[in-house]
Write a protein that holds these residues in place. Structure first.
Motif, mmCIF file in Angstrom:
data_model
loop_
_atom_site.group_PDB
_atom_site.id
_atom_site.type_symbol
_atom_site.label_atom_id
_atom_site.label_comp_id
_atom_site.label_asym_id
_atom_site.label_seq_id
_atom_site.Cartn_x
_atom_site.Cartn_y
_atom_site.Cartn_z
ATOM 1 N N ASP A 1 -8.722 22.678 -0.067
ATOM 2 C CA ASP A 1 -9.519 22.164 1.201
ATOM 3 C C ASP A 1 -11.246 21.863 0.912
ATOM 4 N N ASP A 2 -11.586 22.452 -0.175
ATOM 5 C CA ASP A 2 -12.868 22.085 -0.541
ATOM 6 C C ASP A 2 -12.817 20.508 -0.741
ATOM 7 N N CYS A 3 -11.963 19.945 -1.569
ATOM 8 C CA CYS A 3 -11.728 18.636 -2.055
ATOM 9 C C CYS A 3 -11.590 17.815 -0.785
ATOM 10 N N LEU B 1 -14.238 14.935 0.504
ATOM 11 C CA LEU B 1 -13.689 13.327 0.740
ATOM 12 C C LEU B 1 -13.848 12.928 2.229
ATOM 13 N N PHE B 2 -13.801 14.038 3.098
ATOM 14 C CA PHE B 2 -14.174 13.416 4.494
ATOM 15 C C PHE B 2 -15.757 13.002 4.772
ATOM 16 N N LEU B 3 -16.534 13.900 4.009
ATOM 17 C CA LEU B 3 -17.901 13.466 4.114
ATOM 18 C C LEU B 3 -18.282 12.033 3.265
ATOM 19 N N ALA B 4 -17.454 11.955 2.158
ATOM 20 C CA ALA B 4 -17.667 10.781 1.382
ATOM 21 C C ALA B 4 -17.308 9.551 2.318
ATOM 22 N N GLY B 5 -16.201 9.707 2.929
ATOM 23 C CA GLY B 5 -15.670 8.663 3.865
ATOM 24 C C GLY B 5 -16.771 8.089 4.950
ATOM 25 N N ILE B 6 -17.153 9.262 5.415
ATOM 26 C CA ILE B 6 -18.203 9.009 6.646
ATOM 27 C C ILE B 6 -19.448 8.173 5.746
ATOM 28 N N LEU C 1 -18.963 16.674 -8.597
ATOM 29 C CA LEU C 1 -18.420 15.738 -8.114
ATOM 30 C C LEU C 1 -17.534 14.767 -8.969
ATOM 31 N N PHE C 2 -16.516 14.103 -8.241
ATOM 32 C CA PHE C 2 -15.670 13.207 -9.295
ATOM 33 C C PHE C 2 -15.914 11.771 -8.853
ATOM 34 N N ALA D 1 -6.242 20.547 4.012
ATOM 35 C CA ALA D 1 -5.341 19.716 3.089
ATOM 36 C C ALA D 1 -4.055 20.086 4.158
ATOM 37 N N ALA D 2 -3.339 19.038 4.145
ATOM 38 C CA ALA D 2 -1.997 19.410 4.849
ATOM 39 C C ALA D 2 -0.913 18.244 3.937
#
Length: 239
Positions: free
Chosen positions: A52-54, A58-63, A80-81, A176-177
């Motif tokens: 969930d943290d990842c 990634l949701f923030l990075a996409g924005i 951060l990767f 995550a789903a």
């Protein structure tokens, strides 16, 4: 009349520029049709686990990838990767990293970045963020085009990072789903359970989305996109 219109545009009722998701089902629910650029938005993983943290990161990075300019990312730890950020459209050439000693310093760095006005996005990751600090970030963002994004990390097990009051315009949870099913053995496109927990001027909402692609855009799974049309055909047949 022209003077009155200018006063309205320059005053508190000025229309904010927004960053749409490009997904009609999401943008239609957001007040203004997207994320206000001159505002603070908060994101938290639905749970404290790594998946969930990842997903939240990634949701923030996409924005940020869809924002207009350089991105300042303020961290507390060096985890951060960069290749992962690049996969959702946020290349290393756009990211400026700053490491803070504690949450208080992190929030100060975010505020300075927002007031600079030369950045497309400012991102920070913190556990303890008082209401007064979120108000300062919101005020620093207002009037500019630098979107403020705060990742609220989980503290002790069971704590909800979004349970505390905040001046953020929107607050999100990401989990995550199961990934998109494939006709053959393998792992398909990642999916998230995305929850708009709170927004000013609008209602909360929940979606299951496909994770951000190389352009920073998420999408509704195909079967969910087709569902309204299929339902409409069924209703016409029944009539």
């Amino acid at each position: 009349m022209r003077a009155q219109l200018r006063a309205i545009e320059c005053g508190r009722y000025r229309r904010r520029e927004v960053l749409p998701f490009g997904v009609p089902a999401l943008d239609a629910v957001l007040a203004g049709g997207g994320l206000a650029l001159d505002a603070l938005h908060e994101v938290a993983g639905a749970g404290p686990d790594m998946a969930d943290d990842c997903a939240a990161t990634l949701f923030l990075a996409g924005i940020a990838a869809r924002a207009w300019g350089p991105v300042l990312w303020v961290v507390r730890r060096r985890d951060l990767f960069a290749p992962g950020l690049a996969q959702v459209g946020l290349g290393p050439h756009r990211v400026l990293y700053a490491e803070a000693a504690d949450d208080a310093e992190l929030l100060q760095l975010m505020e300075e970045g927002l007031r600079h006005r030369g950045l497309g996005a400012v991102i920070g990751e913190a556990k303890r963020v008082p209401m007064t600090a979120t108000r300062r970030l919101q005020l620093a963002a207002e009037g500019g085009r630098t979107i403020a994004l705060l990742l609220r990390r989980h503290g002790r097990a069971g704590d909800d990072p979004l349970a505390v009051p905040s001046a953020a315009v929107t607050r999100w949870r990401v989990a995550a789903a199961p990934s998109t099913p494939l006709p053959v053995a393998g792992v398909g496109r990642a999916r998230w359970k995305l929850s708009l927990a709170r927004q000013k001027g609008g209602e909360p909402h929940d979606w299951t989305v496909e994770a951000c692609d190389e352009t920073g855009r998420c999408a509704l799974p195909a079967r969910l996109v087709d569902r309204p049309a299929a339902a409409g055909r069924a209703n016409r047949r029944a009539a």
